[in-house]
Design a protein around this motif. Structure first.
Motif, PDB file in Angstrom:
ATOM      1  N   VAL A  79      -3.099   0.503  -3.974  1.00 19.62           N
ATOM      2  CA  VAL A  79      -2.646  -1.079  -3.621  1.00 19.62           C
ATOM      3  C   VAL A  79      -2.669  -1.659  -5.330  1.00 19.62           C
ATOM      4  O   VAL A  79      -3.692  -2.158  -5.693  1.00 19.62           O
ATOM      5  CB  VAL A  79      -3.499  -1.622  -2.960  1.00 19.62           C
ATOM      6  N   PRO A  80      -1.515  -1.282  -5.936  1.00 17.35           N
ATOM      7  CA  PRO A  80      -1.403  -1.762  -7.341  1.00 17.35           C
ATOM      8  C   PRO A  80      -1.173  -3.410  -7.497  1.00 17.35           C
ATOM      9  O   PRO A  80      -0.404  -3.736  -6.629  1.00 17.35           O
ATOM     10  CB  PRO A  80      -0.345  -1.047  -8.166  1.00 17.35           C
ATOM     11  N   LYS A  81      -2.128  -4.316  -8.137  1.00 17.95           N
ATOM     12  CA  LYS A  81      -1.800  -5.526  -8.300  1.00 17.95           C
ATOM     13  C   LYS A  81      -2.477  -5.874  -9.460  1.00 17.95           C
ATOM     14  O   LYS A  81      -3.648  -5.730  -9.962  1.00 17.95           O
ATOM     15  CB  LYS A  81      -2.666  -6.393  -6.946  1.00 17.95           C
ATOM     16  N   ARG A  82      -1.986  -6.898 -10.355  1.00 16.72           N
ATOM     17  CA  ARG A  82      -2.417  -7.461 -11.620  1.00 16.72           C
ATOM     18  C   ARG A  82      -3.691  -8.232 -11.246  1.00 16.72           C
ATOM     19  O   ARG A  82      -3.352  -9.424 -10.399  1.00 16.72           O
ATOM     20  CB  ARG A  82      -1.410  -8.150 -12.520  1.00 16.72           C
ATOM     21  N   SER A  83      -4.757  -8.046 -11.582  1.00 15.02           N
ATOM     22  CA  SER A  83      -6.121  -8.888 -11.238  1.00 15.02           C
ATOM     23  C   SER A  83      -6.597  -9.440 -12.361  1.00 15.02           C
ATOM     24  O   SER A  83      -6.452  -8.895 -13.863  1.00 15.02           O
ATOM     25  CB  SER A  83      -6.846  -8.011 -10.440  1.00 15.02           C
ATOM     26  N   ALA A 113     -11.950  -1.381   3.689  1.00 12.63           N
ATOM     27  CA  ALA A 113     -11.304  -1.658   4.900  1.00 12.63           C
ATOM     28  C   ALA A 113     -10.059  -0.529   5.288  1.00 12.63           C
ATOM     29  O   ALA A 113     -10.162  -0.010   6.069  1.00 12.63           O
ATOM     30  CB  ALA A 113     -10.665  -2.941   5.190  1.00 12.63           C
ATOM     31  N   ILE A 114      -9.318  -0.496   4.023  1.00 12.63           N
ATOM     32  CA  ILE A 114      -8.221   0.643   4.076  1.00 12.63           C
ATOM     33  C   ILE A 114      -8.774   2.085   4.022  1.00 12.63           C
ATOM     34  O   ILE A 114      -8.259   2.782   4.820  1.00 12.63           O
ATOM     35  CB  ILE A 114      -7.399   0.527   2.673  1.00 12.63           C
ATOM     36  N   THR A 136       0.740  -1.238   0.101  1.00  9.03           N
ATOM     37  CA  THR A 136       0.041  -0.016   0.035  1.00  9.03           C
ATOM     38  C   THR A 136       0.940   1.295   0.023  1.00  9.03           C
ATOM     39  O   THR A 136       1.627   1.437   1.014  1.00  9.03           O
ATOM     40  CB  THR A 136      -0.958  -0.004   1.147  1.00  9.03           C
ATOM     41  N   GLN A 137       0.629   2.134  -1.049  1.00  8.07           N
ATOM     42  CA  GLN A 137       1.209   3.528  -1.045  1.00  8.07           C
ATOM     43  C   GLN A 137       0.270   4.481  -0.270  1.00  8.07           C
ATOM     44  O   GLN A 137      -0.846   4.653  -0.791  1.00  8.07           O
ATOM     45  CB  GLN A 137       1.775   3.869  -2.387  1.00  8.07           C
ATOM     46  N   ARG A 138       0.620   5.249   0.565  1.00  2.00           N
ATOM     47  CA  ARG A 138      -0.205   6.173   1.285  1.00  2.00           C
ATOM     48  C   ARG A 138       0.348   7.677   1.110  1.00  2.00           C
ATOM     49  O   ARG A 138       1.413   7.692   1.343  1.00  2.00           O
ATOM     50  CB  ARG A 138      -0.537   5.674   2.760  1.00  2.00           C
ATOM     51  N   TYR A 139      -0.707   8.611   0.899  1.00  2.00           N
ATOM     52  CA  TYR A 139      -0.180   9.876   0.934  1.00  2.00           C
ATOM     53  C   TYR A 139      -1.285  10.630   1.010  1.00  2.00           C
ATOM     54  O   TYR A 139      -2.377  10.304   1.031  1.00  2.00           O
ATOM     55  CB  TYR A 139       0.674  10.213  -0.547  1.00  2.00           C
TER      56      TYR A 139
END
Length: 911
Positions: free
Chosen positions: A500-504, A854-855, A486-489
């Motif tokens: 949250v990048p992910k190949r789906s 949830a995030i 997770t990248q938070r800013y």
């Protein structure tokens, strides 16, 4: 089940000792679009759908038996068996309880053409092996005991009675029954009450042995599993079942051509009115069927369908809908209108008939055809990205003749030509084929063709499979990995962002956006605006109408949902795909920032809300919670956003909602300075970050924000009773209030206690007592909610039941609560709860939409997934003594508040 989904569950892995591994191997039949088909020597059809991108597995078994296969006096048998195969088998004393112990999601359902069962659980070879053994055991090993039937009979009656409460559902049943003279499709799946109550157990056992056999079933395994090992396990477990020697007789009744209009009139208490119409049509396998699917979109789509435009928008109806019967044999095309109490039924009926049968003069247009194709494509793409839903949908195609019919239907929709669609509709949508009209003597009646069965093999002779959906990455869904990925800013205006990048699978992306707004004083008197502004956002913007917004999201293959509340702000979600994400986010930003709330659309929204509330005000499941929530919020004045209005006051308040009020609320309160935006799935962060800042980075609201506190009410020991006349079903809801946050040291222990009490499905204490033992409730359970901000937690307990069984339900609830406090849990219950709760947590983290939500909650609370991991670890470390001590410390049944709603003047039925 007909009315309520089953709770999540898993089964106990026990060996089937009597099974010897057969020597013959499964025969490969075909492979199409990523699905591999095999056939065992005993006739079992097997479909394997490997998908390593989701860390779950779904096991699905479809039996080709439904209400269509029931004979005279046998109505409801297929549905009864759906209940009883969750009971005793050769290997299990209670299949449902064993499923629940392992935290699996599962369901069973009965339809006209099939009975279907599935369970979904975190990918695990042992769990998969056990699930296969369980399904093989109940395929031929269910005992169908008289004792099980006796305890389940009240549950089935309870389900019937719950259906009887739904007046519109009964209208549908009665109209469809009038449409058929001979065919079994005219009967309700749940069966005739007399047949169900007088069922002969040997006849029911014979029905089971006849239809629950491998040659009458299809096993589907979908998700993350090893195909070779799984196929070997299937052969070992299911291959040991003998091939039946009996031959199933074919069904061959064809309904005669209808020779005139038929009318049904139903009069009974209800919060709304309705009109419903059906026309006989060919089965799903027929090439003509495509036209009916397209007609439903053209006529019944919201907000672009003709019925919506001609009846809902002017206020002549509150809602329109439609569906074509996707059956193995000739079925029905259906359309309906939900009406308010003050709507003119006869006028609505005439406009419904004129619109549907007016297709002869106003054929389907090119735009309507394209909209239907776009929506169908979006739904199909979503389906292929969801293994569980794909299994369930394939079961419908299997029931209609062949699993490949799903893909053939897609191809036929894509290839549909306007002139062919309209020609088909004009053949079938005729007054003489209508089950709503009146019978007239006619010298030269116009009749439809005779609908014939269409063999799936004939329909599929020219079918060519398409390429399988592209797979994504194998993703670790542990809390630690989510925190790592997770990248938070934070944007300059204060909006918190998490990526949250992910190949789906299918290149899907899930988006969650939460916006907080207002202060206590600023929100006073604005509860209705706050509650409905979210739903009203997509009614129109400065540059797009409601229909254009809906069509644009369909074109982008995107799901958009928005809701709001007076105390928790706005909650929005988006489900899109990598290639459409930028345009979808841009459209969502337009809907959020530039709504205009057109007066005509707001009037529709008000009518729909009022109609729904008027119906809820007559249903136990609406009245019991409303009465309890109103009592718990009684300390707040009426203008306080935390107050809870009764149905009459809230309906009156909604009727006063206007465009101007919504515009003012949006102008004053909406902005992104206090909010959380989360994206999970297949996207490029380098492309998303500047887009997010451009769309939301400068957006603020004039009004300040301060979270509303919700202190624990000083209310205990309430016993509320609301009388409802002529309702065959009743409900009780209880609430035990606790001064606790979700960071309390005892929170983990109470989660486990509540799981055992009522959140664990079939093996929960409440369902075991009220359903399995006493047979007085179809559904009962409990859950725990706790605030993260202030010490306010609540254990809720509920049960639905026949009102004449109130005394037994009340005694059962009191006994189980007292026993929990007095004796605590057993070590076995504690161990089982820990395993099941871990499996449930692992399962929900595999759903990107749930993770995004949830995030977003974590961002608002300053947390990460580590908080969940720590909570789970605390629960895992608890001893039996610690859990039982927490129960005694916190749970006092005498302090619980109870709300009962139903017709409690009814006397118990004579036995």
């Amino acid at each position: 089940m007909r009315l309520h989904p089953r709770h999540a569950a898993l089964l106990l892995a026990l060996p089937l000792a009597a099974m010897a591994a057969p020597t013959a191997t499964p025969t490969p039949v075909r492979e199409a679009e990523g699905i591999r088909e095999y056939r065992l020597p005993n006739g079992l059809q097997v479909l394997l759908i490997p998908d390593a991108t989701k860390p779950t597995v779904t096991v699905n078994v479809t039996y080709r038996v439904g209400s269509r296969h029931e004979g005279y006096g046998e109505t409801g048998m297929a549905h009864l068996l759906e209940h009883l195969v969750f009971k005793t088998t050769k290997q299990f004393a209670n299949v449902g309880a064993e499923l629940s112990k392992r935290g699996m999601q599962f369901n069973g359902s009965t339809g006209p053409d099939r009975t279907n069962y599935f369970e979904t659980f975190p990918a695990n070879a042992e769990a998969l092996s056990w699930a296969l053994r369980m399904e093989a055991d109940r395929m031929t090993g269910a005992k169908v005991l008289k004792s099980d039937l006796d305890t389940e009979m009240s549950v089935v009656r309870n389900e019937m009675e719950a259906g009887e409460n739904n007046a519109f559902g009964i209208l549908v049943q009665r109209t469809q029954a009038a449409a058929y003279q001979w065919h079994s499709y005219g009967r309700s799946t749940i069966g005739a009450r007399s047949d169900v109550e007088n069922v002969d157990i040997p006849n029911l056992q014979a029905f089971y042995r006849r239809h629950y056999q491998p040659d009458n079933a299809t096993l589907i395994v979908a998700g993350a599993f090893d195909p070779a090992k799984t196929l070997a396990e299937v052969q070992r477990v299911f291959g040991a079942l003998p091939k039946p020697t009996r031959k199933l007789p074919p069904t061959y009744t064809i309904e005669p051509v209808q020779e005139g209009e038929r009318l049904v009139t139903l009069r009974r208490p209800s919060g709304n009115q309705g009109v419903f119409v059906s026309y006989h049509i060919p089965p799903l396998a027929s090439p003509d069927f495509t036209a009916f699917d397209i007609a439903v979109t053209a006529l019944a789509d919201t907000p672009s369908g003709r019925l919506h435009k001609r009846l809902v928008e002017p206020g002549l109806a509150a809602q329109s809908f439609g569906w074509p019967g996707r059956n193995a044999e000739p079925g029905l095309l259906n359309f309906g209108l939900v009406l308010k109490e003050d709507n003119d039924v006869e006028r609505a009926q005439q406009l419904l008939v004129d619109t549907v049968e007016g297709l002869a003069k106003e054929p389907i247009t090119a735009e309507e055809l394209q909209r239907a194709k776009t929506q169908w494509t979006q739904r199909f793409d979503d389906l292929m990205a969801n293994p569980q839903q794909l299994c369930v949908t394939l079961s419908e195609a299997i029931a209609a003749g062949d699993w490949r019919l799903l893909f053939l239907m897609r191809n036929r929709i894509e290839a549909a030509q306007l002139d062919e669609v309209n020609a088909t509709l004009q053949k079938w949508i005729l007054p003489s084929n209508r089950s709503l009209g009146r019978l007239f003597a006619t010298a030269a009646p116009v009749r439809t063709p005779l609908a014939q069965a269409v063999p799936a093999a004939d329909a599929l002779k020219d079918y060519v499979p398409k390429a399988a959906v592209a797979a994504g990455e194998v993703f670790d869904t542990s809390p630690a990995n989510f925190d790592r990925r997770t990248q938070r800013y934070q944007l300059p205006n204060g909006l918190q962002v998490a990526l949250v990048p992910k190949r789906s699978r299918g290149e899907t992306v899930e988006v969650a956006l939460n916006l907080q707004y207002g202060t206590l004083e600023a929100l006073r008197g604005k509860r209705v605006e706050a509650n409905l502004v979210g739903e009203a956002l997509a009614l129109g913007t400065k540059t797009h109408t409601r229909a254009q917004i809906s069509d644009s999201f369909d074109r982008l293959k995107t799901r958009f949902n928005a809701g709001s509340g007076a105390t928790d702000g706005a909650r929005l979600s988006l489900g899109s795909r990598r290639g459409q994400l930028a345009e979808a986010l841009t459209l969502m930003a337009e809907v959020l920032r530039e709504p205009v709330f057109p007066a005509s659309e707001v009037e529709q929204l008000v009518r729909q809300q009022v109609t729904n509330l008027e119906e809820m005000a007559q249903q136990p499941q609406g009245v019991a919670p409303q009465a309890l929530q109103q009592a718990l919020a009684a300390a707040y004045p009426a203008d306080d956003p935390r107050a809870f209005l009764g149905f009459p006051d809230y309906i009156a308040a909604i009727k006063g909602l206007t465009t101007e009020k919504l515009q003012a609320f949006h102008r004053d309160f909406f902005g992104a300075a206090h909010g959380e935006l989360v994206l999970v799935g297949d996207f490029d962060p380098a492309e998303v970050k500047p887009l997010v800042e451009r769309l939301f980075g400068s957006w603020t609201a004039p009004q300040a924000y301060a979270r509303l506190t919700t202190p624990l009410p000083a209310v205990q020991g309430l016993k509320l009773n609301t009388a409802l006349k002529d309702k065959a079903n009743a409900m009780v809801l209880g609430a035990l209030l606790l001064p606790m946050t979700d960071d309390d040291p005892d929170y983990a222990a109470l989660r486990i206690a509540t799981h055992v009490l009522g959140a664990s499905g079939f093996d929960s204490r409440l369902l075991t007592r009220l359903r399995q033992k006493d047979g007085v409730s179809y559904g009962a359970g409990a859950w725990l909610n706790a605030s993260s901000f202030e010490p306010r937690a609540q254990i809720d307990v509920y049960a639905i039941f026949a009102p004449e069984n109130r005394a037994r339900v009340e005694a059962g609830l009191n006994d189980e609560l007292a026993r929990l406090v007095r004796d605590g849990l057993t070590q076995a219950e504690l161990d089982t709860a820990k395993r099941a709760m871990k499996a449930q947590a692992d399962t929900w983290r595999s759903e990107d939409g749930a993770v995004a939500g949830a995030i977003a909650g974590h961002l608002e609370r300053g947390r990460q997934f580590k908080w969940n991991a720590d909570l789970d670890a605390r629960g895992e470390a608890l001893t039996l003594a610690q859990v039982n001590a927490a129960i005694k410390r916190w749970m006092d049944p005498a302090k619980a508040n109870w709300s009962w709603a139903g017709d409690f003047d009814k006397k118990p039925a004579a036995k």
